[in-house]
Design an enzyme around this catalytic site. Sequence first.
Site, PDB file in Angstrom:
ATOM      1  CG  ASP A   1      -9.252  -6.943  13.087  1.00 49.62           C
ATOM      2  OD1 ASP A   1     -10.092  -6.127  13.516  1.00 49.62           O
ATOM      3  OD2 ASP A   1      -8.105  -7.026  13.560  1.00 49.62           O
TER       4      ASP A   1
ATOM      5  CG  ASP B   1      -2.400  -0.202   0.785  1.00 49.48           C
ATOM      6  OD1 ASP B   1      -2.612  -0.670  -0.353  1.00 49.48           O
ATOM      7  OD2 ASP B   1      -3.305   0.109   1.573  1.00 49.48           O
TER       8      ASP B   1
END
Length: 735
Positions: free
Chosen positions: A447, A142
């Site tokens: 998550d 990223d």
Amino acid sequence: MGGDRKEGYLPLFETKEAKGRIAYRMFVISMFVGVCLIWAYRVTHVPAGGIRRWAWYGMFGAELWFGFYWILTQLVRWRPVYRYTFKERLSQRYEDYLPAVDIFVCTADPTMEPPMLVINTVLSLIAYDYPSDKLAVYLSDDGGSDLTFYPLLEASHFAKHWIPFCKKFKVDPRSPAAYFSRASETHDSHYIEALSIVKKLYEEMECRIESVVKMGKVFEEIGAKHKGFYEWNSVLNSHNHQAILQILIDGRDPNALDNEGCALPTLVYLAREKRPQHHHNFKAGSLNALIRVSSEISNGPIILNVDCDMYSNNAETVRDALCFFMDEDKGHQIGFVQYPQKFENITKNDIYSNSFRVLLKVEFSGFDGYGGPPYIGTGCFFRRESLCGKKYGKDYKADWKQGLKTQGKETVEDLEQRAKGFASCGYELGTQWGKEMGLMYGTVVEDVTTSVAIHSKGWKSTYFDPPRDAFLGLAPTTLLQSLVQHKRWVEGHLHLFFSQHCPFIRGHGKIKFPLKMAYCIYNLWAINSIPTLYYVVIPPLCLLHGIALFPEITSPWFKPFLYVIIARYTCSLGEFLWFGETVKAWLNYERIWLFRRTSAYLFGTIDGALNLLGIAKSAFTITEKVADDELSKRYEKEIMEFGTTSLMFTTLATLAMINLLCLCGAMKRVVMDDGVGAVGPLMLQFALCGLLVMINIPVYEGLFLRKDKGRMPPSLTFTSSALAVLACVIIIPMH
């Protein structure tokens, strides 16, 4: 054979309930009686009026919350279960039907996450004890940096030597750096020769990578050797660039072989497209791009997600996970298998209580008894279908032949070009990605939000803690890093609880009530800050001014308080000792527990509230994986690291000074004015204040005694001392 159960088959895994449950439940009942008696005391002994009455109400509110939250934590201790796998049965029945596995590794910054760290993780995963033609490793960068692409390119060449070495000599761990640091010399000359060759190749690769990283750019002669480097001619910066996709090892190519002539796993580099006008949704957006891109390249029905600093420490981890997914009786309902997050750089007594060893062994095993643990962002194997939004139904049946790579006519260049579209900024517009598919958007704890979504679709999860740790990573090495990490978690969990992803909303009718309540242990972390802060400030200040808030030592009401305090700490210490921790590790845990609640949790609550009100937005922070030599030495000696100004440190130091001033002032009053007889009504407050002072000894050392760079800055010492004096003078009026 691929999924049909036949008569006489033995299970691929078994589940055992924890021992001593009856004795523990009796203890819990006795504790609950004690808590109820404390509540009864508060209700029946409310003072007549004045400041003591209001302080009393606050104590009652804090104790109500502590009691409620304690009950929540007992839910996951009520029926913990432990899992055991049978890999030999898996091999006997399914060796020819083992599914393809796609492995996702995410990195975001080549400065904070050094490329050699990332590459060692990749190499440890690509060398799993698993058929290479059924493995595909994807690195999501990223940061969009050629300083990450180049090391991965180097690793693709080194893998041709590393993979056969690992499989031939059955080495573990399969991270080169970790293995070479502990490799033992043997009398086997073949092994010594092979080790010498592969180690030299690794050191040469490391030297080349480090020289490029040090220069901050890829040399022109290197860039001319691979077409992938031309992509960076169009990159403006890490937040504004096209999608970059390079298949460095093509598992479909029959010529992709290691130096022993065996097939190599697929290896892919991806930097998804980023544009300033498009929100990229942090790590969740990165993983969703990987899910889509991998579906076009390898399409493994099983997906493993690992953080870039969590190398594989167990070559058989994939086979362990498949024992759950491929079990003929219970495997069909398992959506994901979560492994514990373990760290290799934890000090002997875990000074910052980063290991979570006891929490994972106790609480996550308790989650497993109610339908499964949450996903914790790393070390997790998913069934691709569960991650992509499919709902579980009783008629569901896995086809393990699906997803096997086949030889296609499409060239690598054509495949790369086609798959790039799935990593573009605009691909998700108008779709269910981040809402019903992939990882969920909208919180910084993507998550846990994702695990709620998967559980709400009827899937279960499993927690597995093998005898040999599956993954090892790096824990924060400073107090501030640890607190900032917890602040982000706390803020995210609070936001999750008050969003549409709350287990009580999204999981209605699908998630069992005990599991919903278990999620609240973490969702409501933040709220613990308020009653804890009250307990740390008000009783000491009242002690300073002779205002009693607890029963006198001769009162029968003193006994419930004494029992609950002793039982709570004895049980906590017992858990630590049972799981092999030291007494000092337990003391560090209790200290950090207090520090987190009065700083990280407090600021996480404030930021979470501002986020919910739309005043501020959550930000994802990367935990730095690099520490200088002096800091590392202090960490190894278990010297607490401060070294900078921070609002969290100011809060901790001010609270520590308040308790020190209050204890000293109260002792002076007893000795010089009221006499020893005045101690009786204030005994518990003296004990509480004294305990808080002992807990804060490292803070006092940082404020006044230490001279190294890890001490509290002088400006912070002055500020905290002044605030503490003001609190002692102003908050509770003098009597």
